[in-house]
Design a protein around this motif. Structure first.
Motif, short mmCIF file in Angstrom:
data_model
loop_
_atom_site.label_atom_id
_atom_site.label_comp_id
_atom_site.label_asym_id
_atom_site.label_seq_id
_atom_site.Cartn_x
_atom_site.Cartn_y
_atom_site.Cartn_z
N GLY A 116 0.78 -1.21 -0.11
CA GLY A 116 -0.09 0.09 -0.11
C GLY A 116 0.71 1.32 -0.04
O GLY A 116 0.19 2.37 0.35
N GLN A 117 1.91 1.46 -0.51
CA GLN A 117 2.98 2.51 -0.27
C GLN A 117 3.45 2.28 -1.77
O GLN A 117 3.84 1.27 -2.24
N SER A 118 4.18 3.59 -2.28
CA SER A 118 4.83 3.48 -3.67
C SER A 118 6.23 3.06 -3.57
O SER A 118 6.91 3.24 -2.29
N PHE A 119 6.69 2.37 -4.26
CA PHE A 119 8.29 2.12 -4.25
C PHE A 119 9.05 2.84 -5.42
O PHE A 119 8.46 2.67 -6.73
N VAL A 120 9.76 3.87 -5.10
CA VAL A 120 10.35 4.56 -6.20
C VAL A 120 11.76 4.22 -6.57
O VAL A 120 12.70 3.94 -5.61
N ILE A 121 11.73 3.79 -7.94
CA ILE A 121 13.10 3.35 -8.32
C ILE A 121 14.09 4.69 -8.46
O ILE A 121 13.59 5.52 -9.38
N GLU A 122 15.33 4.44 -8.04
CA GLU A 122 16.20 5.44 -8.05
C GLU A 122 17.53 4.91 -8.81
O GLU A 122 18.13 4.08 -8.17
N ASN A 123 17.49 5.09 -10.03
CA ASN A 123 18.90 4.94 -10.76
C ASN A 123 20.21 5.59 -10.38
O ASN A 123 19.92 6.93 -10.76
N ARG A 124 21.18 4.83 -10.17
CA ARG A 124 22.52 5.68 -9.54
C ARG A 124 23.37 4.85 -10.27
O ARG A 124 24.55 4.16 -9.61
N PRO A 125 23.50 4.90 -11.63
CA PRO A 125 24.81 4.20 -12.17
C PRO A 125 26.11 4.86 -12.20
O PRO A 125 26.20 6.00 -11.53
N GLY A 126 27.14 4.01 -12.36
CA GLY A 126 28.34 4.45 -12.10
C GLY A 126 29.36 3.94 -11.10
O GLY A 126 28.65 3.44 -9.87
N GLY A 127 30.59 4.05 -11.24
CA GLY A 127 31.56 3.51 -10.32
C GLY A 127 31.37 1.96 -10.03
O GLY A 127 31.59 1.39 -8.92
N GLY A 128 30.82 1.38 -11.09
CA GLY A 128 30.93 -0.35 -10.73
C GLY A 128 29.74 -0.75 -9.91
O GLY A 128 29.68 -1.67 -9.39
N THR A 129 28.57 0.14 -9.84
CA THR A 129 27.68 0.30 -8.78
C THR A 129 27.85 0.50 -7.66
O THR A 129 27.13 0.53 -6.69
N ASN A 130 29.38 1.02 -7.38
CA ASN A 130 29.76 1.41 -5.86
C ASN A 130 28.91 2.48 -5.43
O ASN A 130 28.73 2.88 -4.36
N ILE A 131 28.63 3.67 -6.48
CA ILE A 131 27.90 4.86 -5.94
C ILE A 131 26.62 4.57 -5.31
O ILE A 131 26.25 5.15 -4.16
N ALA A 132 25.88 3.81 -5.90
CA ALA A 132 24.63 3.29 -5.41
C ALA A 132 24.42 2.36 -4.47
O ALA A 132 23.78 2.64 -3.39
N THR A 133 25.73 1.67 -4.22
CA THR A 133 25.73 0.73 -3.05
C THR A 133 26.00 1.57 -1.69
O THR A 133 25.39 1.40 -0.65
N GLU A 134 27.18 2.51 -1.69
CA GLU A 134 27.37 3.45 -0.87
C GLU A 134 26.43 4.30 -0.45
O GLU A 134 26.17 4.55 1.01
N ALA A 135 25.57 4.93 -1.27
CA ALA A 135 24.42 5.83 -1.28
C ALA A 135 23.26 4.73 -0.08
O ALA A 135 22.64 5.46 0.88
#
Length: 325
Positions: free
Chosen positions: A63-82
């Motif tokens: 019952g809640q929105s799931f917002v997809i946030e694409n953060r490519p770069g750094g071999g996925t490390n940027i997204a992982t750290e965030a």
């Protein structure tokens, strides 16, 4: 005195029940606002599609929105750290992928330790790669590829979507187990690598099934085998690499992880709802179309997969001698 003692015992009993009551209340109230899912890849690929499908289905259940946030770069490390630096409250999820296991050894310096700083929630899907060659390469099977590569060391170019990608590591594992020498040619993504393979600029690729299945079916590329331990329903005529090379297995997978110290009851809730989604006919049918096998299972099951994959690909990275600063 009796009244005071009775009152004290009532208060003590009530206080003892607070932790359990609070956990129950929190689990029932969660989620109270939208949840974001951080994806370390660009929109349009298999990771993004998986996150959006799961987000849609989980939204319907929770019952809640799931917002997809694409953060490519750094071999996925940027997204992982965030994701790992976000509050551990269940409102930031990470789409975990093989890069998280590979990067632990591939990168000399990371600002995080994925296994230490994350909590596993649930596995989602696993899908194999397929060994494909340009039709100009005179091989039609895995034994013929091995023989040709050994007879012509360094003459076959092996394309990948980049250093440390699952496509790259699938090829390096093959080289490690066969003792063959194929020259790795990294690209900035799978699309340009596939384009050059179709044009005959490179010879071999261990590509994701969803990306190249149609090219195999049309005859533009020659499929030799899939990299999973069982055949794929998308390319059922192809054997597995393991049929000729026992012990070989390489596949891409996705799952959900959250920052360390996320409450256990929230992880349990997310795991339960994720497994319910994966058990539904809509998910089974859609992921089967992509050539994927469903993972599901407990959070501990996904945690074991993460640990096993980190150890496995660490050995391959060290064998290949690949490092990224």
């Amino acid at each position: 005195m009796r009244l005071a003692r009775r009152r004290f015992l009532q208060l003590a009993a009530g206080a003892a029940g607070v932790p359990a009551f609070s956990k129950l209340t929190r689990a029932q109230a969660y989620p109270a606002h939208p949840i974001r899912v951080i994806v370390g890849y660009t929109p349009g690929g298999s990771a993004d599609l998986t996150a959006r499908l799961m987000g849609q289905w989980l939204s319907e259940r929770l019952g809640q929105s799931f917002v997809i946030e694409n953060r490519p770069g750094g071999g996925t490390n940027i997204a992982t750290e965030a994701a790992l630096r976000s509050p551990p409250d269940g409102y930031t999820l990470l789409l975990a992928a093989p890069a998280n296991a590979i990067n632990a050894t591939l990168y000399n310096k990371l600002n995080f330790d994925f296994l230490r700083d994350s909590e596993p929630v649930a596995g989602l899907i696993r899908f194999p790669n397929v060994v494909v060659v340009h039709p100009s390469v005179p091989v039609k099977s895995i034994p013929e590829l091995i023989a040709y590569a050994k007879a012509n060391p360094g003459k076959l170019n092996m394309a990948s979507s980049g250093n440390g990608s699952t496509i790259h590591m699938s090829g390096e594992l093959f080289k490690m187990l066969t003792g063959t020498n194929m020259v790795h040619v990294p690209y900035r993504g799978g699309a340009p690598a596939l384009t050059d393979l179709l044009a005959g600029q490179v010879h071999v690729m261990f590509d994701n099934i969803p990306t190249c299945a149609e090219h195999v079916k049309s005859g533009k590329l020659r499929g030799l085998a899939v990299t999973s331990t069982t055949r794929s329903e998308v390319l059922p005529d192809l054997p597995t690499v393991a049929d000729f090379l026992p012990g070989y297995e390489a596949s891409a997978w996705y799952g959900i992880s959250v920052p360390k110290n996320t409450p256990a009851d929230i992880i349990d809730r997310l795991n339960k709802e994720t497994n319910a989604v994966l058990a539904a006919p809509a998910a089974k049918e859609r992921f089967a179309e992509l050539g994927a096998f469903l993972l599901s299972g407990s959070a501990a099951d996904f945690g074991k997969l993460l640990a096993d994959e980190t150890e496995k690909w660490g050995k391959v990275v060290r064998f290949a001698g690949v490092k990224v600063d």
